[in-house]
Design a protein around this motif. Sequence first.
Motif, PDB file in Angstrom:
ATOM      1  N   GLN A 215       0.850  -1.200   0.000  1.00 16.01           N
ATOM      2  CA  GLN A 215       0.000   0.000   0.000  1.00 16.01           C
ATOM      3  C   GLN A 215       0.876   1.237   0.000  1.00 16.01           C
ATOM      4  OE1 GLN A 215      -3.509   0.273   2.645  1.00 16.01           O
ATOM      5  NE2 GLN A 215      -2.763   2.270   3.291  1.00 16.01           N
ATOM      6  N   SER A 216       0.591   2.148  -0.919  1.00 16.26           N
ATOM      7  CA  SER A 216       1.397   3.369  -0.992  1.00 16.26           C
ATOM      8  C   SER A 216       0.579   4.498  -1.614  1.00 16.26           C
ATOM      9  CB  SER A 216       2.663   3.131  -1.823  1.00 16.26           C
ATOM     10  OG  SER A 216       2.330   2.897  -3.195  1.00 16.26           O
ATOM     11  N   LEU A 217       1.121   5.702  -1.463  1.00 21.21           N
ATOM     12  CA  LEU A 217       0.560   6.885  -2.111  1.00 21.21           C
ATOM     13  C   LEU A 217       1.598   7.391  -3.099  1.00 21.21           C
ATOM     14  CD1 LEU A 217      -0.928   8.786   0.986  1.00 21.21           C
ATOM     15  CD2 LEU A 217      -2.112   7.198  -0.559  1.00 21.21           C
ATOM     16  N   GLN A 218       1.284   7.326  -4.383  1.00 15.14           N
ATOM     17  CA  GLN A 218       2.224   7.778  -5.408  1.00 15.14           C
ATOM     18  C   GLN A 218       2.079   9.279  -5.625  1.00 15.14           C
ATOM     19  OE1 GLN A 218       1.950   5.698  -9.140  1.00 15.14           O
ATOM     20  NE2 GLN A 218       3.268   7.165 -10.206  1.00 15.14           N
ATOM     21  N   ILE A 219       3.203   9.982  -5.649  1.00 19.45           N
ATOM     22  CA  ILE A 219       3.193  11.419  -5.920  1.00 19.45           C
ATOM     23  C   ILE A 219       2.956  11.633  -7.414  1.00 19.45           C
ATOM     24  CG2 ILE A 219       4.423  13.593  -5.674  1.00 19.45           C
ATOM     25  CD1 ILE A 219       3.862  12.091  -3.023  1.00 19.45           C
ATOM     26  N   ILE A 220       1.909  12.368  -7.746  1.00 20.90           N
ATOM     27  CA  ILE A 220       1.566  12.591  -9.153  1.00 20.90           C
ATOM     28  C   ILE A 220       2.011  13.974  -9.620  1.00 20.90           C
ATOM     29  CG2 ILE A 220      -0.306  12.705 -10.836  1.00 20.90           C
ATOM     30  CD1 ILE A 220       0.274   9.887  -9.732  1.00 20.90           C
ATOM     31  N   ALA A 221       1.654  15.008  -8.871  1.00 19.04           N
ATOM     32  CA  ALA A 221       1.990  16.375  -9.296  1.00 19.04           C
ATOM     33  C   ALA A 221       2.044  17.286  -8.085  1.00 19.04           C
ATOM     34  CB  ALA A 221       0.964  16.898 -10.299  1.00 19.04           C
ATOM     35  N   ALA A 222       2.753  18.392  -8.235  1.00 18.42           N
ATOM     36  CA  ALA A 222       2.856  19.395  -7.176  1.00 18.42           C
ATOM     37  C   ALA A 222       2.777  20.780  -7.795  1.00 18.42           C
ATOM     38  CB  ALA A 222       4.169  19.227  -6.416  1.00 18.42           C
ATOM     39  N   HIS A 223       2.146  21.681  -7.069  1.00 20.67           N
ATOM     40  CA  HIS A 223       2.043  23.066  -7.537  1.00 20.67           C
ATOM     41  C   HIS A 223       2.207  24.010  -6.351  1.00 20.67           C
ATOM     42  CE1 HIS A 223       0.752  21.956 -11.560  1.00 20.67           C
ATOM     43  NE2 HIS A 223      -0.139  21.149 -11.033  1.00 20.67           N
ATOM     44  N   CYS A 224       2.740  25.203  -6.621  1.00 24.90           N
ATOM     45  CA  CYS A 224       2.840  26.216  -5.586  1.00 24.90           C
ATOM     46  C   CYS A 224       2.577  27.581  -6.195  1.00 24.90           C
ATOM     47  CB  CYS A 224       4.218  26.191  -4.918  1.00 24.90           C
ATOM     48  SG  CYS A 224       5.588  26.614  -6.008  1.00 24.90           S
ATOM     49  N   ASP A 225       2.206  28.515  -5.334  1.00 20.74           N
ATOM     50  CA  ASP A 225       1.933  29.871  -5.795  1.00 20.74           C
ATOM     51  C   ASP A 225       2.087  30.816  -4.613  1.00 20.74           C
ATOM     52  OD1 ASP A 225       1.315  31.927  -7.486  1.00 20.74           O
ATOM     53  OD2 ASP A 225      -0.637  31.152  -8.094  1.00 20.74           O
ATOM     54  N   LEU A 226       2.223  32.097  -4.910  1.00 15.90           N
ATOM     55  CA  LEU A 226       2.291  33.134  -3.888  1.00 15.90           C
ATOM     56  C   LEU A 226       1.162  34.119  -4.086  1.00 15.90           C
ATOM     57  CD1 LEU A 226       6.137  33.954  -3.845  1.00 15.90           C
ATOM     58  CD2 LEU A 226       4.838  32.822  -2.035  1.00 15.90           C
ATOM     59  N   LEU A 227       0.607  34.585  -2.970  1.00 15.04           N
ATOM     60  CA  LEU A 227      -0.428  35.612  -2.998  1.00 15.04           C
ATOM     61  C   LEU A 227       0.155  36.879  -2.378  1.00 15.04           C
ATOM     62  CD1 LEU A 227      -3.491  33.499  -1.800  1.00 15.04           C
ATOM     63  CD2 LEU A 227      -2.865  34.074  -4.145  1.00 15.04           C
ATOM     64  N   PRO A 228       0.664  37.802  -3.175  1.00 20.79           N
ATOM     65  CA  PRO A 228       1.320  39.009  -2.644  1.00 20.79           C
ATOM     66  C   PRO A 228       0.435  39.824  -1.704  1.00 20.79           C
ATOM     67  CG  PRO A 228       1.749  38.762  -4.988  1.00 20.79           C
ATOM     68  CD  PRO A 228       0.714  37.747  -4.638  1.00 20.79           C
ATOM     69  N   ALA A 229      -0.886  39.766  -1.911  1.00 22.68           N
ATOM     70  CA  ALA A 229      -1.789  40.536  -1.053  1.00 22.68           C
ATOM     71  C   ALA A 229      -1.716  40.080   0.399  1.00 22.68           C
ATOM     72  CB  ALA A 229      -3.229  40.406  -1.558  1.00 22.68           C
ATOM     73  N   LEU A 344       2.194  35.213   1.153  1.00 22.27           N
ATOM     74  CA  LEU A 344       1.404  34.084   1.605  1.00 22.27           C
ATOM     75  C   LEU A 344       1.490  32.961   0.584  1.00 22.27           C
ATOM     76  CD1 LEU A 344      -1.822  34.318   3.614  1.00 22.27           C
ATOM     77  CD2 LEU A 344      -1.680  32.585   1.877  1.00 22.27           C
ATOM     78  N   THR A 345       1.906  31.790   1.038  1.00 23.16           N
ATOM     79  CA  THR A 345       2.235  30.676   0.172  1.00 23.16           C
ATOM     80  C   THR A 345       1.090  29.676   0.065  1.00 23.16           C
ATOM     81  OG1 THR A 345       4.524  30.871   0.929  1.00 23.16           O
ATOM     82  CG2 THR A 345       3.938  28.871  -0.254  1.00 23.16           C
ATOM     83  N   LEU A 346       0.846  29.201  -1.153  1.00 25.59           N
ATOM     84  CA  LEU A 346      -0.100  28.117  -1.398  1.00 25.59           C
ATOM     85  C   LEU A 346       0.681  26.921  -1.931  1.00 25.59           C
ATOM     86  CD1 LEU A 346      -2.922  30.012  -3.380  1.00 25.59           C
ATOM     87  CD2 LEU A 346      -2.811  29.617  -0.925  1.00 25.59           C
ATOM     88  N   GLU A 347       0.493  25.766  -1.332  1.00 19.97           N
ATOM     89  CA  GLU A 347       1.141  24.540  -1.793  1.00 19.97           C
ATOM     90  C   GLU A 347       0.098  23.456  -1.989  1.00 19.97           C
ATOM     91  OE1 GLU A 347       4.231  23.662  -2.534  1.00 19.97           O
ATOM     92  OE2 GLU A 347       5.442  25.354  -1.819  1.00 19.97           O
ATOM     93  N   SER A 348       0.282  22.630  -3.013  1.00 17.23           N
ATOM     94  CA  SER A 348      -0.645  21.527  -3.229  1.00 17.23           C
ATOM     95  C   SER A 348       0.080  20.322  -3.820  1.00 17.23           C
ATOM     96  CB  SER A 348      -1.798  21.938  -4.154  1.00 17.23           C
ATOM     97  OG  SER A 348      -1.315  22.219  -5.455  1.00 17.23           O
TER      98      SER A 348
END
Length: 357
Positions: A215-229, A344-348
């Motif tokens: 049983q495992s969780l495979q990493i498929i994709a990653a994204h990040c962004d910044l919200l300057p406000a 402010l950082t957004l990660e997914s």
Amino acid sequence: MNSHITSISTAVPKYKVGQTQALNFMAGVNDMNEAQRHDLEVLYRATGIDTRYSVLKDFTKSPEESEYFNKISLPTTAERLKLFRTEALNLSLESTNSCIAQSGIKKEEITHLITVSCTGLNAPGLDIDLIYKLGLRHNIERLAINFMGCYAAFNAIKAADNICKSSDAKVLIVCTELCSIHFQKGTDEDTLLANALFGDGSASLLMESKPSINQSLQIIAAHCDLLPAGEMEMAWGVGNFGFEMKLSSYVPDIISTGISTLLNKHNQSFDFYAIHPGGKKILKVIEEQLNISKEQNIQAHEALRNYGNMSSPTILFVLQSIFGNLKNADSGKDILAMAFGPGLTLESLTLKVNINA
């Protein structure tokens, strides 16, 4: 090669603090009057938290009985970091030993170690202390991710993902935070909110190029962004008497405006959601933007209720709850994970469930 999460374990300190106990301590140490205490009660009820954990017994006592924090003085940053080195190691050992035991691999097989923390720093650091105490290879590759806050586990996972894709690797990630040792006196909004939300915890996970279990969780994709406000709405700085949090009440509203950016990048529906429970209002606005119910995000609400916000390990508490309850029929299903932090950082991350029955 692909990368797979094959084991996740968590640990909390021995002192369990009810939200009412924490409220009483905060009101007492600040000599709050009746009106101030009423406002504080409203804030603590709104957090969605029942209990948190601390390496310190102080929060289960009155300020007069406190051994560390009191009405007269606060420990210096140096004193707090001395406490961090001992207590963070003990808590990390609890989560790492469990993680390794569950994986079924031998300690000498671990090729890389990544440590994560924003609540304590020293050199030699937690990574080297863990190598000696766990009995890991002395030539293990090491990486320390420091002072990133609540989203830091995502950066550790992305680093491990790149390592696993480039070589046959077994990467141990350890996220340990002792937020409670940075307790601050004061009745300003930032101080009240930080003291109402944060607790201590540790989470460890193992990532492998070739899963050693079924049983495992495979990493498929990653994204990040910044919200300057939101750059100055969430911050974490070093003060003379501990680390100081700035956490504006506007953060949930700012996060809600950025969710659509991440959703456009992923462009798919998901079967499970692992959302960092930065606070009850944050979870609510995210659910609205994702168009999901509280029940679909229940693991995040349970983590918040039982542990509070522990910064970087919190998302792994949520992910462990999902991982530990998967069934054979869940193989092939998708998970969306998200966290937010200073910047402010957004990660997914998107992950796929793999179960070989």
